[in-house]
Design a protein around this motif. Structure first.
Motif, PDB file in Angstrom:
ATOM      1  N   LEU A 291       1.893  13.694  80.001  1.00  8.49           N
ATOM      2  CA  LEU A 291       2.460  13.779  81.387  1.00  8.49           C
ATOM      3  C   LEU A 291       3.646  12.508  82.028  1.00  8.49           C
ATOM      4  CD1 LEU A 291      -1.205  15.055  83.335  1.00  8.49           C
ATOM      5  CD2 LEU A 291       0.680  16.181  82.381  1.00  8.49           C
ATOM      6  N   GLU A 292       3.881  13.021  83.051  1.00 14.47           N
ATOM      7  CA  GLU A 292       5.930  12.674  83.571  1.00 14.47           C
ATOM      8  C   GLU A 292       5.299  11.458  83.995  1.00 14.47           C
ATOM      9  OE1 GLU A 292       5.267  15.671  84.249  1.00 14.47           O
ATOM     10  OE2 GLU A 292       5.745  16.591  86.047  1.00 14.47           O
ATOM     11  N   ASP A 293       3.759  11.204  84.514  1.00 11.52           N
ATOM     12  CA  ASP A 293       3.483  10.097  85.500  1.00 11.52           C
ATOM     13  C   ASP A 293       3.037   9.376  84.628  1.00 11.52           C
ATOM     14  OD1 ASP A 293       1.652  11.212  85.395  1.00 11.52           O
ATOM     15  OD2 ASP A 293       0.531  11.265  87.556  1.00 11.52           O
ATOM     16  N   ALA A 294       2.570   9.437  83.409  1.00 11.98           N
ATOM     17  CA  ALA A 294       1.063   8.416  82.627  1.00 11.98           C
ATOM     18  C   ALA A 294       2.306   7.109  82.356  1.00 11.98           C
ATOM     19  CB  ALA A 294       1.603   9.520  81.361  1.00 11.98           C
ATOM     20  N   ILE A 320      -1.080  15.665  67.225  1.00 10.50           N
ATOM     21  CA  ILE A 320       0.012  16.621  67.643  1.00 10.50           C
ATOM     22  C   ILE A 320       0.653  15.843  68.804  1.00 10.50           C
ATOM     23  CG2 ILE A 320      -1.136  18.787  68.395  1.00 10.50           C
ATOM     24  CD1 ILE A 320       1.862  19.600  67.689  1.00 10.50           C
ATOM     25  N   LEU A 321       1.502  16.086  69.215  1.00  4.86           N
ATOM     26  CA  LEU A 321       1.600  15.353  71.076  1.00  4.86           C
ATOM     27  C   LEU A 321       3.032  16.298  71.656  1.00  4.86           C
ATOM     28  CD1 LEU A 321       2.641  10.902  70.007  1.00  4.86           C
ATOM     29  CD2 LEU A 321       0.560  11.979  69.869  1.00  4.86           C
ATOM     30  N   PHE A 322       1.934  16.706  72.905  1.00  4.98           N
ATOM     31  CA  PHE A 322       2.773  17.041  74.053  1.00  4.98           C
ATOM     32  C   PHE A 322       3.222  16.166  74.756  1.00  4.98           C
ATOM     33  CE2 PHE A 322       0.420  19.885  71.860  1.00  4.98           C
ATOM     34  CZ  PHE A 322       1.266  21.945  71.617  1.00  4.98           C
ATOM     35  N   VAL A 323       4.559  15.869  74.813  1.00  5.03           N
ATOM     36  CA  VAL A 323       4.935  14.420  75.968  1.00  5.03           C
ATOM     37  C   VAL A 323       6.163  16.136  76.852  1.00  5.03           C
ATOM     38  CG1 VAL A 323       6.700  12.764  76.189  1.00  5.03           C
ATOM     39  CG2 VAL A 323       4.923  13.303  74.007  1.00  5.03           C
ATOM     40  N   HIS A 324       5.989  15.572  78.128  1.00  2.00           N
ATOM     41  CA  HIS A 324       6.808  16.198  79.465  1.00  2.00           C
ATOM     42  C   HIS A 324       7.971  15.504  78.800  1.00  2.00           C
ATOM     43  CE1 HIS A 324       8.380  17.393  83.012  1.00  2.00           C
ATOM     44  NE2 HIS A 324       7.179  18.461  82.778  1.00  2.00           N
ATOM     45  N   ARG A 325       9.072  16.967  79.336  1.00  2.00           N
ATOM     46  CA  ARG A 325      10.298  16.620  78.740  1.00  2.00           C
ATOM     47  C   ARG A 325      11.047  16.083  79.792  1.00  2.00           C
ATOM     48  NH1 ARG A 325      14.023  19.117  81.805  1.00  2.00           N
ATOM     49  NH2 ARG A 325      13.031  20.403  82.974  1.00  2.00           N
ATOM     50  N   VAL A 416       3.430  11.984  62.437  1.00  4.18           N
ATOM     51  CA  VAL A 416       3.425  12.736  63.753  1.00  4.18           C
ATOM     52  C   VAL A 416       4.192  13.808  64.694  1.00  4.18           C
ATOM     53  CG1 VAL A 416       2.909  11.869  66.183  1.00  4.18           C
ATOM     54  CG2 VAL A 416       2.198  10.219  64.315  1.00  4.18           C
ATOM     55  N   PRO A 417       3.924  14.856  65.286  1.00  7.93           N
ATOM     56  CA  PRO A 417       4.815  15.948  66.013  1.00  7.93           C
ATOM     57  C   PRO A 417       4.514  15.623  67.251  1.00  7.93           C
ATOM     58  CG  PRO A 417       2.613  16.745  64.350  1.00  7.93           C
ATOM     59  CD  PRO A 417       2.529  15.219  64.311  1.00  7.93           C
ATOM     60  N   VAL A 418       6.089  15.717  67.654  1.00  9.41           N
ATOM     61  CA  VAL A 418       6.007  15.519  68.559  1.00  9.41           C
ATOM     62  C   VAL A 418       6.620  17.095  69.583  1.00  9.41           C
ATOM     63  CG1 VAL A 418       6.389  14.005  71.095  1.00  9.41           C
ATOM     64  CG2 VAL A 418       6.264  13.107  68.785  1.00  9.41           C
ATOM     65  N   VAL A 419       5.832  17.718  70.409  1.00  9.81           N
ATOM     66  CA  VAL A 419       5.959  18.871  71.598  1.00  9.81           C
ATOM     67  C   VAL A 419       6.474  18.055  72.661  1.00  9.81           C
ATOM     68  CG1 VAL A 419       6.237  20.956  71.899  1.00  9.81           C
ATOM     69  CG2 VAL A 419       4.956  20.159  69.865  1.00  9.81           C
ATOM     70  N   GLN A 420       7.635  18.531  73.026  1.00 14.06           N
ATOM     71  CA  GLN A 420       8.474  18.743  74.652  1.00 14.06           C
ATOM     72  C   GLN A 420       7.915  20.039  75.131  1.00 14.06           C
ATOM     73  OE1 GLN A 420      13.153  18.553  75.226  1.00 14.06           O
ATOM     74  NE2 GLN A 420      12.579  20.328  76.101  1.00 14.06           N
ATOM     75  N   PHE A 421       6.723  19.566  76.609  1.00 14.46           N
ATOM     76  CA  PHE A 421       7.074  20.692  77.238  1.00 14.46           C
ATOM     77  C   PHE A 421       7.007  20.443  78.931  1.00 14.46           C
ATOM     78  CE2 PHE A 421       3.327  19.450  80.053  1.00 14.46           C
ATOM     79  CZ  PHE A 421       3.149  17.838  79.880  1.00 14.46           C
ATOM     80  N   ASP A 422       7.579  21.763  79.022  1.00 17.95           N
ATOM     81  CA  ASP A 422       7.544  22.043  80.752  1.00 17.95           C
ATOM     82  C   ASP A 422       6.184  22.075  81.646  1.00 17.95           C
ATOM     83  OD1 ASP A 422      10.410  21.698  81.144  1.00 17.95           O
ATOM     84  OD2 ASP A 422      10.945  22.390  79.215  1.00 17.95           O
ATOM     85  N   ARG A 423       6.075  23.227  81.200  1.00 18.73           N
ATOM     86  CA  ARG A 423       4.530  23.607  82.351  1.00 18.73           C
ATOM     87  C   ARG A 423       3.178  23.085  80.954  1.00 18.73           C
ATOM     88  NH1 ARG A 423       3.756  28.567  82.123  1.00 18.73           N
ATOM     89  NH2 ARG A 423       4.850  28.579  80.058  1.00 18.73           N
ATOM     90  N   ASP A 424       2.432  22.886  82.412  1.00 17.78           N
ATOM     91  CA  ASP A 424       0.987  22.210  81.792  1.00 17.78           C
ATOM     92  C   ASP A 424      -0.098  23.670  81.071  1.00 17.78           C
ATOM     93  OD1 ASP A 424       1.661  20.164  82.685  1.00 17.78           O
ATOM     94  OD2 ASP A 424      -0.279  20.164  84.115  1.00 17.78           O
ATOM     95  N   GLU A 425       0.427  24.384  81.272  1.00 14.42           N
ATOM     96  CA  GLU A 425       0.285  26.488  81.337  1.00 14.42           C
ATOM     97  C   GLU A 425       0.553  25.963  79.453  1.00 14.42           C
ATOM     98  OE1 GLU A 425      -1.551  27.718  82.920  1.00 14.42           O
ATOM     99  OE2 GLU A 425      -2.124  29.486  81.255  1.00 14.42           O
ATOM    100  N   GLU A 426       1.425  25.545  79.475  1.00 13.34           N
ATOM    101  CA  GLU A 426       1.705  25.598  77.520  1.00 13.34           C
ATOM    102  C   GLU A 426       0.454  24.900  76.631  1.00 13.34           C
ATOM    103  OE1 GLU A 426       6.238  24.282  77.087  1.00 13.34           O
ATOM    104  OE2 GLU A 426       5.999  24.802  78.808  1.00 13.34           O
ATOM    105  N   ILE A 427       0.156  23.725  77.100  1.00 13.92           N
ATOM    106  CA  ILE A 427      -0.324  23.073  76.757  1.00 13.92           C
ATOM    107  C   ILE A 427      -1.694  24.279  76.354  1.00 13.92           C
ATOM    108  CG2 ILE A 427      -1.688  21.416  76.293  1.00 13.92           C
ATOM    109  CD1 ILE A 427       0.948  20.441  78.387  1.00 13.92           C
ATOM    110  N   ILE A 428      -2.571  24.316  77.471  1.00 14.53           N
ATOM    111  CA  ILE A 428      -3.701  25.094  77.646  1.00 14.53           C
ATOM    112  C   ILE A 428      -3.698  26.128  77.031  1.00 14.53           C
ATOM    113  CG2 ILE A 428      -5.118  26.555  79.240  1.00 14.53           C
ATOM    114  CD1 ILE A 428      -3.936  24.751  81.458  1.00 14.53           C
TER     115      ILE A 428
END
Ligand code: G3H
Length: 535
Positions: A291-294, A320-325, A416-428
């Protein structure tokens, strides 16, 4: 550094890490070490030795490739030792079974150096991690003994309910087939084999695809510590020897750690699906959500070990890593720097992180996954992706999108694949639609945000790690997965349950029955109906 130069010349390998070729002919069936004079399988190490400009994977020995006949002999031995549940082993008291396992574990400790060295040469695991695997296995066995004592203490009493007097214990199932994975060939084979044994089952075990020779030092110990036929080892091609075992219908429990595809093939061969119990540890694609505050330094450190320890060849690895935009650029910069700083080398090199990969054709397969991502718009954002024989320099791939193979498929290697995300819903949604369901990691500080993710993810996976990487341990914690990731739960105490079934001896509490039970207890007639307490 040129990757080729990382492989040693023969003279560079210190004597204490050198390997002596072992041409194993022995296998254990019916309490005898039998000699196999038929076809053998060459054990090719992932470690190459450099000679001038040439690199050559080292052949470190060979193991038997037994056939269907020998497989069925091992099955026969295990079924006879079970003897319809009246064999010496299932009939032994818990205390006596514990004594056999204790004798085994004392002997096993004397084989540490030999097994650790073979772990390095057979599967390329670093010296430090090989030692850890051995020591963790010993600890697991010791903890299993303690857990069984505790379980038995609880079962050593009677319950009287509604006029029925009953004793409830756990009884073994019968004959268990144990098959471990190549990445933890000792530990994960033993985390099923030992609980299966100690609960009174008889066992046939087939070493993993890689990490075969390392079982050799234990064969005599198995022979000497357990009654004949209780432990049988089978070396050979799974396609040839496992089918006949399963088709016989005489395997009561399948304990398999490996791919879901293979597990399905094996399981389906059993003619009586309701009789077969399965304990399976399968594929996973554990995501990390950053998350962006990590705390970035924590997230980077954990993501590096989480995705790349033992070259990413852990079922629990972050795949897979989902990292906030908002933080993805900063994260990628620090993460890539940390990945590039990992030392590539031979398993015995000090502080080594990335070592040769044991699977045949693995580096080419990894390259094909990366090529797919590059063709669809991703980039290698660190200095990785270089290949030399069995070495693969870790590659960080970004931005990974749903159309790429790396998005869904388990790479089980240093990518290590990295994905950019905006909404937490995408991860769920990712977790919900994934065919896997083992674990996830969430990195962040906001209690509301973290809680929401945890609450959603616990219904998709079986462990959510907060601000740390995914992992199996401590081994007393339940280890399992949903969907295509697992069947059954393993932990020190859960494994004892997985290989046994609750069974009751019950009687109406009439005077006559009470007298009968009193006599059974007084005369110690039964190993089930008794109140012995293990101290
Ligand atoms: O490969 C799967 C292992 O069970 C993972 O164990 O998380 O302790 O490395 P670990």
């Amino acid at each position: 550094m040129n990757l080729k130069q990382i492989f040693p010349e023969r003279k560079d390998i210190a004597a204490n890490y050198a390997v002596k070729r072992v041409d194993q002919k022995e296998y254990l069936v019916n309490g005898e070490i039998r000699i196999w004079n038929g076809q053998t399988h060459e054990i090719v190490s992932p470690i190459c030795v450099r000679d001038g400009d040439k690199l050559e994977r080292q052949v470190i020995g060979s193991t038997p490739l037994v056939g269907e006949k020998e497989a069925l002999e091992a099955l026969d031995a295990a079924v006879k030792a079970w003897d319809l549940g009246r064999g010496e082993w299932p009939a032994k008291s818990v205390e006596d079974r514990i004594a056999c396992v204790q004798k085994f574990v004392v002997g096993m400790q004397t084989k540490r150096d030999e097994i650790v060295n073979l772990l390095m040469w057979e599967i390329g695991k670093s010296y430090k991690d090989s030692c850890k695997e051995f020591d963790r296995t010993i600890q697991y066995i010791v903890e299993t003994i303690d857990a069984l004592k505790e379980l038995d203490r609880v079962s050593s009493r009677f319950q009287i309910v509604d006029g029925i007097v009953a004793q409830i214990r756990r009884s073994p199932y019968g004959t268990v087939l144990c098959m471990g994975p190549f990445n933890y060939p000792l530990n994960e084979t033993f985390t099923t084999l030992i609980p299966a044994l100690i609960m009174g089952n008889t066992v046939i075990f087939k070493p993993a695809k890689y990490g075969v020779l390392l079982n050799r030092p234990l064969l005599e110990l198995f022979r000497d510590c357990f009654p004949k036929g209780v432990v049988n080892s089978l070396y050979g091609d799974g396609k040839v020897i496992i089918g006949p075992l399963m088709k016989s219908g005489k395997i009561d429990v399948l304990a398999f750690i490996g791919s879901a595809k293979t597990a399905n093939i094996i399981e389906k061969q059993h003619p009586y699906p309701n009789r077969l119990r399965t304990i399976l540890g399968l594929n996973a694609k554990n995501p990390a959500i950053i998350l962006e505050d990590a705390d970035l330094s924590v997230a980077v450190k954990e993501a590096v070990t989480g995705s790349l320890s033992y070259n990413g060849q852990r079922c629990t690895a972050l795949k897979i890593l989902f990292v906030h935009r908002k933080i993805v650029d900063r994260f990628l910069e620090e993460f890539s720097k940390a990945v590039d700083a990992l030392k590539l080398g031979m398993p015995w090199d000090e502080d080594v992180s990335i070592t040769p990969l044991p699977e045949e054709g693995k580096t080419e397969w990894l390259k094909s996954m990366v090529d797919d991502a590059l063709a669809k718009g991703a980039k290698i954002v660190n200095k990785g992706g270089e290949i030399c024989e069995t070495l693969y320099k870790p590659a960080v791939i970004y931005p990974v999108t749903p159309d790429m193979v790396l998005y869904n498929e388990e790479q089980f290697g240093p990518i290590v694949p990295v994905v950019q995300f905006d909404r937490d819903e995408e991860i769920i949604e990712y977790a919900a639609h994934s065919t896997y369901g083992q674990q996830a990691s969430v990195f962040g500080k906001d209690p509301i945000r973290v809680s929401r993710l945890v609450d959603a993810l616990v219904n998709q996976v079986c462990r959510v790690n907060i601000n740390c990487q995914c992992q199996r341990g401590p081994d007393v914690f339940p280890f399992t997965g949903r969907k295509d990731s697992a069947e059954g739960t393993l932990s020190v105490s859960d494994a004892l349950r997985a290989f046994s079934i609750r069974t009751i001896a019950a009687a109406k509490a009439t005077d006559q029955n009470k007298e009968l039970i009193r006599n059974i207890l007084k005369n110690r007639n039964s190993s089930f109906i008794n109140t012995d307490f293990i101290l």
